[in-house]
Write a protein that holds these residues in place. Structure first.
Motif, PDB file in Angstrom:
ATOM      1  N   ALA A 195      34.476  47.404  36.687  1.00 15.20           N
ATOM      2  CA  ALA A 195      35.090  46.776  37.866  1.00 15.20           C
ATOM      3  C   ALA A 195      35.914  45.558  37.463  1.00 15.20           C
ATOM      4  O   ALA A 195      37.049  45.348  37.978  1.00 15.20           O
ATOM      5  CB  ALA A 195      34.007  46.398  38.867  1.00 15.20           C
ATOM      6  N   LEU A 196      35.401  44.722  36.563  1.00 17.65           N
ATOM      7  CA  LEU A 196      36.148  43.551  36.105  1.00 17.65           C
ATOM      8  C   LEU A 196      37.403  43.972  35.360  1.00 17.65           C
ATOM      9  O   LEU A 196      38.470  43.312  35.472  1.00 17.65           O
ATOM     10  CB  LEU A 196      35.253  42.681  35.215  1.00 17.65           C
ATOM     11  CG  LEU A 196      34.090  41.974  35.917  1.00 17.65           C
ATOM     12  CD1 LEU A 196      33.206  41.257  34.899  1.00 17.65           C
ATOM     13  CD2 LEU A 196      34.621  40.969  36.944  1.00 17.65           C
ATOM     14  N   THR A 197      37.286  45.062  34.607  1.00 21.02           N
ATOM     15  CA  THR A 197      38.473  45.552  33.888  1.00 21.02           C
ATOM     16  C   THR A 197      39.553  46.010  34.878  1.00 21.02           C
ATOM     17  O   THR A 197      40.764  45.790  34.681  1.00 21.02           O
ATOM     18  CB  THR A 197      38.074  46.711  32.957  1.00 21.02           C
ATOM     19  OG1 THR A 197      37.042  46.282  32.087  1.00 21.02           O
ATOM     20  CG2 THR A 197      39.271  47.194  32.146  1.00 21.02           C
ATOM     21  N   LEU A 198      39.107  46.662  35.955  1.00 24.99           N
ATOM     22  CA  LEU A 198      40.047  47.091  36.985  1.00 24.99           C
ATOM     23  C   LEU A 198      40.764  45.889  37.598  1.00 24.99           C
ATOM     24  O   LEU A 198      41.993  45.903  37.785  1.00 24.99           O
ATOM     25  CB  LEU A 198      39.311  47.887  38.060  1.00 24.99           C
ATOM     26  CG  LEU A 198      40.159  48.296  39.285  1.00 24.99           C
ATOM     27  CD1 LEU A 198      41.293  49.239  38.860  1.00 24.99           C
ATOM     28  CD2 LEU A 198      39.292  48.931  40.361  1.00 24.99           C
ATOM     29  N   LEU A 199      39.997  44.854  37.919  1.00 22.59           N
ATOM     30  CA  LEU A 199      40.609  43.639  38.482  1.00 22.59           C
ATOM     31  C   LEU A 199      41.609  43.033  37.506  1.00 22.59           C
ATOM     32  O   LEU A 199      42.665  42.510  37.895  1.00 22.59           O
ATOM     33  CB  LEU A 199      39.523  42.630  38.842  1.00 22.59           C
ATOM     34  CG  LEU A 199      38.584  43.015  39.991  1.00 22.59           C
ATOM     35  CD1 LEU A 199      37.493  41.953  40.168  1.00 22.59           C
ATOM     36  CD2 LEU A 199      39.381  43.179  41.297  1.00 22.59           C
ATOM     37  N   ILE A 254      42.831  52.782  39.746  1.00 27.05           N
ATOM     38  CA  ILE A 254      41.743  52.964  40.719  1.00 27.05           C
ATOM     39  C   ILE A 254      41.051  54.305  40.509  1.00 27.05           C
ATOM     40  O   ILE A 254      39.821  54.406  40.578  1.00 27.05           O
ATOM     41  CB  ILE A 254      42.287  52.833  42.146  1.00 27.05           C
ATOM     42  CG1 ILE A 254      42.766  51.402  42.401  1.00 27.05           C
ATOM     43  CG2 ILE A 254      41.234  53.234  43.163  1.00 27.05           C
ATOM     44  CD1 ILE A 254      43.476  51.204  43.724  1.00 27.05           C
ATOM     45  N   ILE A 255      41.861  55.364  40.262  1.00 29.98           N
ATOM     46  CA  ILE A 255      41.251  56.674  39.982  1.00 29.98           C
ATOM     47  C   ILE A 255      40.364  56.593  38.738  1.00 29.98           C
ATOM     48  O   ILE A 255      39.278  57.164  38.690  1.00 29.98           O
ATOM     49  CB  ILE A 255      42.353  57.740  39.815  1.00 29.98           C
ATOM     50  CG1 ILE A 255      43.094  57.941  41.150  1.00 29.98           C
ATOM     51  CG2 ILE A 255      41.769  59.058  39.322  1.00 29.98           C
ATOM     52  CD1 ILE A 255      44.303  58.857  41.032  1.00 29.98           C
ATOM     53  N   TRP A 256      40.884  55.907  37.708  1.00 24.67           N
ATOM     54  CA  TRP A 256      40.106  55.715  36.454  1.00 24.67           C
ATOM     55  C   TRP A 256      38.785  55.025  36.752  1.00 24.67           C
ATOM     56  O   TRP A 256      37.721  55.453  36.266  1.00 24.67           O
ATOM     57  CB  TRP A 256      40.944  54.899  35.470  1.00 24.67           C
ATOM     58  CG  TRP A 256      40.187  54.455  34.255  1.00 24.67           C
ATOM     59  CD1 TRP A 256      39.950  55.165  33.129  1.00 24.67           C
ATOM     60  CD2 TRP A 256      39.583  53.169  34.051  1.00 24.67           C
ATOM     61  NE1 TRP A 256      39.236  54.441  32.232  1.00 24.67           N
ATOM     62  CE2 TRP A 256      38.982  53.184  32.787  1.00 24.67           C
ATOM     63  CE3 TRP A 256      39.503  52.010  34.824  1.00 24.67           C
ATOM     64  CZ2 TRP A 256      38.312  52.083  32.268  1.00 24.67           C
ATOM     65  CZ3 TRP A 256      38.831  50.925  34.313  1.00 24.67           C
ATOM     66  CH2 TRP A 256      38.237  50.964  33.043  1.00 24.67           C
ATOM     67  N   PHE A 257      38.857  53.976  37.559  1.00 22.77           N
ATOM     68  CA  PHE A 257      37.637  53.228  37.901  1.00 22.77           C
ATOM     69  C   PHE A 257      36.640  54.115  38.645  1.00 22.77           C
ATOM     70  O   PHE A 257      35.445  54.137  38.345  1.00 22.77           O
ATOM     71  CB  PHE A 257      38.001  52.006  38.751  1.00 22.77           C
ATOM     72  CG  PHE A 257      36.807  51.356  39.402  1.00 22.77           C
ATOM     73  CD1 PHE A 257      35.929  50.564  38.658  1.00 22.77           C
ATOM     74  CD2 PHE A 257      36.538  51.562  40.750  1.00 22.77           C
ATOM     75  CE1 PHE A 257      34.820  49.984  39.265  1.00 22.77           C
ATOM     76  CE2 PHE A 257      35.429  50.983  41.350  1.00 22.77           C
ATOM     77  CZ  PHE A 257      34.570  50.198  40.607  1.00 22.77           C
ATOM     78  N   LEU A 262      47.065  45.246  26.717  1.00 26.16           N
ATOM     79  CA  LEU A 262      46.444  46.268  25.883  1.00 26.16           C
ATOM     80  C   LEU A 262      45.471  45.647  24.874  1.00 26.16           C
ATOM     81  O   LEU A 262      44.401  46.201  24.612  1.00 26.16           O
ATOM     82  CB  LEU A 262      47.526  47.070  25.157  1.00 26.16           C
ATOM     83  CG  LEU A 262      47.027  48.177  24.216  1.00 26.16           C
ATOM     84  CD1 LEU A 262      46.211  49.207  24.997  1.00 26.16           C
ATOM     85  CD2 LEU A 262      48.204  48.852  23.495  1.00 26.16           C
ATOM     86  N   MET A 263      45.867  44.503  24.301  1.00 30.37           N
ATOM     87  CA  MET A 263      44.984  43.827  23.341  1.00 30.37           C
ATOM     88  C   MET A 263      43.699  43.367  24.038  1.00 30.37           C
ATOM     89  O   MET A 263      42.590  43.478  23.493  1.00 30.37           O
ATOM     90  CB  MET A 263      45.703  42.637  22.708  1.00 30.37           C
ATOM     91  CG  MET A 263      46.872  43.045  21.804  1.00 30.37           C
ATOM     92  SD  MET A 263      46.366  44.099  20.412  1.00 30.37           S
ATOM     93  CE  MET A 263      45.312  42.965  19.504  1.00 30.37           C
ATOM     94  N   LEU A 264      43.879  42.853  25.282  1.00 34.24           N
ATOM     95  CA  LEU A 264      42.700  42.424  26.031  1.00 34.24           C
ATOM     96  C   LEU A 264      41.807  43.615  26.367  1.00 34.24           C
ATOM     97  O   LEU A 264      40.581  43.548  26.263  1.00 34.24           O
ATOM     98  CB  LEU A 264      43.143  41.702  27.312  1.00 34.24           C
ATOM     99  CG  LEU A 264      42.041  41.028  28.135  1.00 34.24           C
ATOM    100  CD1 LEU A 264      41.292  40.001  27.283  1.00 34.24           C
ATOM    101  CD2 LEU A 264      42.628  40.362  29.376  1.00 34.24           C
ATOM    102  N   TYR A 265      42.419  44.724  26.733  1.00 35.29           N
ATOM    103  CA  TYR A 265      41.662  45.953  27.028  1.00 35.29           C
ATOM    104  C   TYR A 265      40.932  46.434  25.763  1.00 35.29           C
ATOM    105  O   TYR A 265      39.804  46.927  25.832  1.00 35.29           O
ATOM    106  CB  TYR A 265      42.632  47.017  27.534  1.00 35.29           C
ATOM    107  CG  TYR A 265      41.961  48.310  27.961  1.00 35.29           C
ATOM    108  CD1 TYR A 265      41.446  48.450  29.235  1.00 35.29           C
ATOM    109  CD2 TYR A 265      41.848  49.389  27.073  1.00 35.29           C
ATOM    110  CE1 TYR A 265      40.821  49.638  29.621  1.00 35.29           C
ATOM    111  CE2 TYR A 265      41.235  50.564  27.446  1.00 35.29           C
ATOM    112  CZ  TYR A 265      40.709  50.691  28.723  1.00 35.29           C
ATOM    113  OH  TYR A 265      40.096  51.866  29.102  1.00 35.29           O
TER     114      TYR A 265
END
Length: 611
Positions: free
Chosen positions: A35-39, A55-58, A119-122
């Protein structure tokens, strides 16, 4: 490893138990991370076109995460019902983690077109998630490998698919290397946990064996205690059932002496008397040993003249020494010591009796020696002796190194073992030395010297012997033979004797000068209670006669001011007791004799007070 995991490794399904134990909480945390990653993705300015995909991924990854939660809960509730289906849970769990890992890898392709920084943060989030998977799933290799190697390759591929640069290529390679490192870490953690499990299982097996061994030892201990109790009860029955007739035989033999008109009859009576004495000695040895083993012997230390005890032992053993052809000598002394005179008397008596028994025709010398401020009592004999290597053995129970030549002399080989046990109680040392065929020396050392007290009163038996004439003696005993034997013996001494099978009324007992009361007078009749009541109400002195002496009897008699006379009692003991009481003395004359009368101790100690 916490206590829960320890319990898991003790189960055959410990790996699956460990895997699912905290899975529910772990996956709920995982949903929070998603959820935090989605935000984080939606907050990026470039995410407008990718918000729907995010959202679909989440939603997809959350559904599979909750599916993992449900699978874990079902396993924990069903594992006792279907133990043979456990492996299927692990397989399904591995499939779910592989799907979730794949979704994390696919998420990188949603983030990569947005910005390189995002992307680096992900990538950092996926790396942390992969590390978390290793820490929670390393117990099952297929599960944590499915989590890592479905996400890591896709993440690396996302870095080089959108923009191919040297920097992105280097990052992709580092991501793969990171996957290799955490895989190695997971395998090491799995090996460590497996080793711990094996150690725990081994420890559990040893604890189980130890528990069984402890239970067996406890069972053996209880058996030993029961055997010891049974032995004590058996000896108590022996003392009561067998000593009763022996007591009567001794009394009758004494009475018949005055009626023996021929030398043959007198010799026969002498043999009977000797047999009674021998059997009495066997009883005393067995009961003394039992009392010592049960901790029933207590010492009472007083200051007394050593000559009183040793001189009495010499007089007591003169007849036995003459019969064995032994020359018995004693070196008088004026030494005073502090110890228990009754127990010391028993020790010396056993040593002297042992010397007389095993050294027929020899010389036996008893004397004292000063050693470094302490006193030792020594018993020398010129008998055959024994080998120096047998010194320790002679103090063991039931050991007789030399066969007794005279078959009329019995014994069980307990005398010296009793001496050693009594020395431990008194804090004394006992040792022996022997040089065959030049005799043996037994030594009791460590006696503490004491200051001499005022001269003790002595009983003049010749002067007061006439006081037994007309003395009114009551004998209360439920055994017919014992009553008749006591009646004849006391009448022989001039006493006015009344015998009773049951306790007489107090008004009748008031006429007595002295009472001999048997301890066991049948069911519900307590001789000790009756004698205590008579002494307290009427002031009539009494002796409790018993064949099964115990601490309770001795304590009760002492509290009531009564004397304890143990069966089989020798006539000399009975006569000495009556002379002492009827002469107006309420206590024996000497300090040593007083201690022997008052203390709680062994039967040998009491018998050694004869005069």
């Amino acid at each position: 490893m916490n206590h829960k995991s320890i319990n898991f490794v003790l189960s055959p399904s410990w790996r699956t138990d460990f895997l699912f134990a905290g899975a529910s909480k772990n996956w709920l945390v995982h949903v929070g991370v998603v959820a935090l990653t989605l935000l984080l993705i939606l907050s990026a300015p470039e995410s407008k076109d990718a918000s729907g995909k995010a959202i679909i991924w989440f939603c997809t990854i959350s559904v599979f995460s909750f599916s993992a939660v449900m699978l874990a809960k079902r396993y924990l509730s069903e594992k006792q019902k279907n133990p043979y289906e456990l492996d299927s849970y692990t397989r399904h769990y591995a499939v779910l983690t592989a799907i979730i890992g794949t979704l994390w890898g696919l998420g990188a392709f949603i983030v990569a077109p947005l910005s390189n920084d995002l992307l680096m943060l992900y990538t950092l989030v996926v790396g942390g998630t992969a590390l978390g998977a290793v820490s929670t799933q390393h117990v099952e290799q297929r599960v944590f490998l499915a989590s890592i190697w479905t996400a890591i390759p896709l993440l690396a591929l996302a870095h080089i698919t959108h923009t191919v640069t040297n920097q992105n290529l280097a990052v992709a390679i580092m991501i793969v290397l990171y996957g290799v490192i955490i895989t190695m870490l997971g395998k090491r953690m799995q090996a460590f946990l497996t080793k711990n499990a094996e150690l725990s299982l081994s420890l559990a097996d040893k604890v189980s064996n130890l528990t069984l061994t402890t239970a067996e030892l406890e069972r053996i201990r209880l058996i030993a205690e029961n055997n010891s109790t049974a032995k004590s009860r058996l000896l108590a029955h022996i003392s009561h059932d067998l000593r009763q007739p022996v007591h009567a035989i001794g009394l009758f033999a004494e009475c018949l002496k005055d009626h023996a008109t021929s030398q043959e009859t007198r010799a026969l009576l002498s043999q009977i008397e000797q047999s009674v004495i021998s059997m009495s000695g066997l009883f005393r040895s067995l009961l003394d040993l039992t009392a010592l083993e049960n901790g029933r012997v207590r010492s009472l230390e007083i200051d007394f003249a050593l000559d009183e005890v040793l001189g009495g032992i010499i007089l007591q053993n003169q007849a036995a020494a003459q019969e064995r052809g032994v020359t018995l000598r004693y070196v008088p002394n004026r030494l005073w010591v502090r110890t228990d005179p009754a127990l010391l008397s028993t020790m010396v008596q056993n040593l002297v009796a042992n010397a007389i028994k095993y050294a027929p025709g020899a010389k036996v010398l008893i004397g004292c020696r000063r050693q470094k401020g302490r006193i030792s009592v020594e018993v020398h004999d010129t008998g055959p002796g024994f080998e120096p290597g047998d010194i320790d053995r002679v103090f063991e129970e039931f050991v007789r190194l030399t066969p007794v030549e005279n078959t009329t002399v019995g014994g069980l080989g307990l005398g010296l073992s009793i001496v050693r046990k009594l020395s431990d109680i008194l804090g004394l040392a006992v040792d022996a030395s022997s040089k065959p065929p030049n005799g043996t020396v037994f030594r009791i050392s460590g006696l503490v010297r004491a200051e001499a007290a005022a001269a003790s009163r002595e009983v003049d038996h010749q002067r007061i012997g006439s006081q037994l004439d007309g003395a009114r003696i009551f004998v209360v005993d439920d055994d017919t033979a014992t009553r008749e034997g006591m009646r004849q013996l006391l009448q022989k001494w001039g006493c006015d004797v009344s015998v009773f099978a049951a306790p007489p009324d107090l008004e009748i007992a008031r006429a007595a000068d002295f009472l001999f009361v048997d301890r066991d007078l049948g069911p519900g009749v307590d001789g000790l209670a009756y004698a205590s009541q008579t002494k307290q109400s009427l002031g009539v002195p009494a002796a409790i006669v018993t064949g099964s002496l115990s601490r309770d009897i001795e304590d009760g008699a002492r509290a009531a001011g009564l004397t304890v006379l143990e069966k089989p009692a020798r006539p000399a003991q009975v006569r000495s007791l009556l002379l002492t009481v009827l002469s107006g003395q309420t206590k024996p004359a000497s300090a040593a004799a007083a201690a022997a009368a008052d203390r709680v101790g062994t039967s040998n100690a009491r018998s050694s007070a004869e005069t």
